[in-house]
Design an enzyme around this catalytic site. Structure first.
Site, PDB file in Angstrom:
ATOM      1  N   ASP A   1      -4.736 -12.776   3.349  1.00  0.00           N
ATOM      2  CA  ASP A   1      -6.040 -12.266   3.785  1.00  0.00           C
ATOM      3  C   ASP A   1      -7.151 -12.648   2.808  1.00  0.00           C
ATOM      4  O   ASP A   1      -8.313 -12.284   3.008  1.00  0.00           O
ATOM      5  CB  ASP A   1      -6.006 -10.749   4.061  1.00  0.00           C
ATOM      6  CG  ASP A   1      -5.071  -9.975   3.170  1.00  0.00           C
ATOM      7  OD1 ASP A   1      -4.606 -10.521   2.151  1.00  0.00           O
ATOM      8  OD2 ASP A   1      -4.802  -8.785   3.474  1.00  0.00           O
TER       9      ASP A   1
ATOM     10  N   HIS B   1       0.817  -1.227   0.000  1.00  0.00           N
ATOM     11  CA  HIS B   1       0.000   0.000   0.000  1.00  0.00           C
ATOM     12  C   HIS B   1       0.845   1.270   0.000  1.00  0.00           C
ATOM     13  O   HIS B   1       0.319   2.362  -0.200  1.00  0.00           O
ATOM     14  CB  HIS B   1      -0.944   0.031   1.214  1.00  0.00           C
ATOM     15  CG  HIS B   1      -1.975  -1.051   1.196  1.00  0.00           C
ATOM     16  ND1 HIS B   1      -2.840  -1.231   0.141  1.00  0.00           N
ATOM     17  CD2 HIS B   1      -2.274  -2.038   2.089  1.00  0.00           C
ATOM     18  CE1 HIS B   1      -3.637  -2.265   0.385  1.00  0.00           C
ATOM     19  NE2 HIS B   1      -3.308  -2.773   1.567  1.00  0.00           N
TER      20      HIS B   1
HETATM   21  C1  SP5 Z   1      -1.133  -5.096   3.950  1.00  0.00           C
HETATM   22  C2  SP5 Z   1      -2.619  -5.122   4.164  1.00  0.00           C
HETATM   23  O1  SP5 Z   1      -3.232  -6.177   4.043  1.00  0.00           O
HETATM   24  N1  SP5 Z   1      -3.226  -3.978   4.562  1.00  0.00           N
HETATM   25  C3  SP5 Z   1      -4.627  -3.910   4.739  1.00  0.00           C
HETATM   26  C4  SP5 Z   1      -5.096  -2.684   5.453  1.00  0.00           C
HETATM   27  C5  SP5 Z   1      -6.584  -2.680   5.589  1.00  0.00           C
HETATM   28  N2  SP5 Z   1      -7.066  -1.683   6.488  1.00  0.00           N
HETATM   29  C6  SP5 Z   1      -8.471  -1.373   6.436  1.00  0.00           C
HETATM   30  C7  SP5 Z   1      -9.343  -2.584   6.557  1.00  0.00           C
HETATM   31  C8  SP5 Z   1     -10.821  -2.285   6.378  1.00  0.00           C
HETATM   32  C9  SP5 Z   1     -11.652  -3.485   6.780  1.00  0.00           C
HETATM   33  N3  SP5 Z   1     -13.041  -3.249   6.633  1.00  0.00           N
HETATM   34  C10 SP5 Z   1     -13.932  -4.400   6.722  1.00  0.00           C
HETATM   35  C11 SP5 Z   1     -13.785  -5.197   7.984  1.00  0.00           C
HETATM   36  C12 SP5 Z   1     -14.994  -6.107   8.283  1.00  0.00           C
HETATM   37  N4  SP5 Z   1     -15.352  -6.960   7.190  1.00  0.00           N
HETATM   38 ZN    ZN Z   2      -4.221  -7.105   2.518  1.00  0.00          ZN
END
Ligand code: SP5
Ligand code: ZN
Length: 361
Positions: A303, A159
């Site tokens: 993930d 990112h």
């Molecule tokens: C490296 C990496 O995998 N970074 C990911 C960062 C994500 N941060 C925000 C996540 C938003 C999650 N929203 C939904 C959660 C419930 N389903």
């Molecule tokens: Zn990710």
């Protein structure tokens, strides 16, 4: 297969992240790589080496110099100016028509970041440098003739853009390694298999493909290579209309200028199964084969696993060896760079599964 790992990852241990209006325990934490490392040791999958120490030059090739200087000093300057000692986290972000450069100690975090999920603590920069060194060491091993290396990077990187951090990422490990592989081949003939110097007339970077299989779109890697002809970026990820990073990662983002046509996004629906994923992977691999790169960098996130707390795909552990096998069939020297994956208890099995698949070529 050689794994590159530094215990310095643990210097980055964020106290929290801000998500959906709440300050919560961070999903990205040191236990992630500890779980993977233990599984690698149990699986006896090959040697585990420390990274070599690189200077800033290969990182400067990808990241803005002021950005790097900011990251190196962010925590001390923040605390020195009265910021909370727990971590650096901005209150105001530079966005669209409010993006004037302003870099005082308490506001620079808002200038250099795009979200509130990437706090900076005292050891963040050293951990991020160690992760970049791990990726660079893996790249150097490929240039020296290895066919496969795994950089067990933490914090992750995909990112992070040329001058922006966010999404748990500070330095873009995969992009740094991809650029290094391209220019590194200047010095080497025969795809890096020998250390013969190539003729000075052939001083074009080798073509490198980056395949990003993290659940989230690799917006930083896309930005870094968007206008470049020498790097193909291909990403399979959750549709940003639904999932993070929301503001990039759509299928119509195809590259620009010299890089037109060399950025390929596969945004996918929720509930993606093993079979669906493997079918999309075929399309991604066909594009990579067409590009005929000298090296592949695989941004590997887990993930996509059904049990992941922030993902919504439905892959099972069985998917990862199959994904690895199909990627290995490209027959390219491959550097695997660790990105996300937050179902901590399953990370070891999923990572070793992918690596076993990659080895079985
Ligand atoms: C490296 C990496 O995998 N970074 C990911 C960062 C994500 N941060 C925000 C996540 C938003 C999650 N929203 C939904 C959660 C419930 N389903
Ligand atoms: Zn990710």
């Amino acid at each position: 297969m050689i794994t590159i790992f530094s215990p310095d990852h643990a210097l980055h241990d964020a106290p929290h992240e801000f998500l959906d209006g709440k300050l919560i325990a961070p999903h990205e934490s040191p236990i992630r790589v500890r779980m993977i490392l233990e599984a690698l040791e149990r699986a006896d999958i090959g040697p585990i080496q420390s990274p070599r120490a690189f200077d800033l030059d290969p990182i400067r090739a990808v990241h803005d110099n002021d950005y790097l200087a900011y990251l190196a000093q962010a925590y001390e300057r923040w605390v020195g100016a009265g910021g909370d000692a727990a971590a650096v986290l901005p209150s105001t972000l530079a966005v669209r028509w409010m993006s004037r450069r302003s870099v005082g100690p308490l506001v620079a975090p808002g200038y250099y970041s795009f979200d509130l999920s990437a706090p900076i603590v005292a050891g963040t920069y050293r951990a991020a440098r160690a992760a970049a060194d791990a990726a660079l060491t893996g790249a150097a091993l490929l240039l020296e003739g290895q066919r496969l290396a795994y950089a067990l990077c933490r914090p992750p990187g995909h990112h992070a853009g040329s001058d922006l951090y966010g999404g748990y990422c500070y330095l873009n490990n995969a992009a740094i390694a991809a650029h290094f592989l391209g220019v590194g081949s200047w010095e080497l003939a025969d795809g890096g298999r020998s250390s013969q110097l190539s003729t000075p007339s052939s001083q074009l970077p080798a073509r490198v493909a980056v395949l990003d299989i993290d659940f989230h779109h690799g917006n930083g890697t896309q930005q870094i290579f968007y206008e470049r002809a020498d790097v193909l970026f291909v990403s399979i990820h959750a549709d940003p209309a639904r999932e993070y990073p929301y503001f990039a990662g759509y299928a119509d983002e195809r590259g620009a200028g010299a890089g037109a046509g060399l950025n390929l996004n596969f945004p996918l629906e929720a509930g993606v199964t093993n079979a669906r994923y493997l079918a999309v992977l075929e399309q991604a691999l066909a594009a990579i084969a067409d590009f005929a790169p000298r090296f592949l960098v695989l941004s590997a996130g887990f993930d996509t696993f059904g049990g992941d707390p922030i993902g919504d795909f439905a892959l099972t552990a069985d998917a990862y060896p199959l994904i690895g096998q199909r990627i290995a069939q490209l027959g390219l020297p491959t550097l695997v760079v660790q990105e996300g994956g937050y179902a901590v208890a399953a990370l070891g099995e999923n990572a070793t599964g992918l690596l076993r698949g990659l080895c079985a070529m």
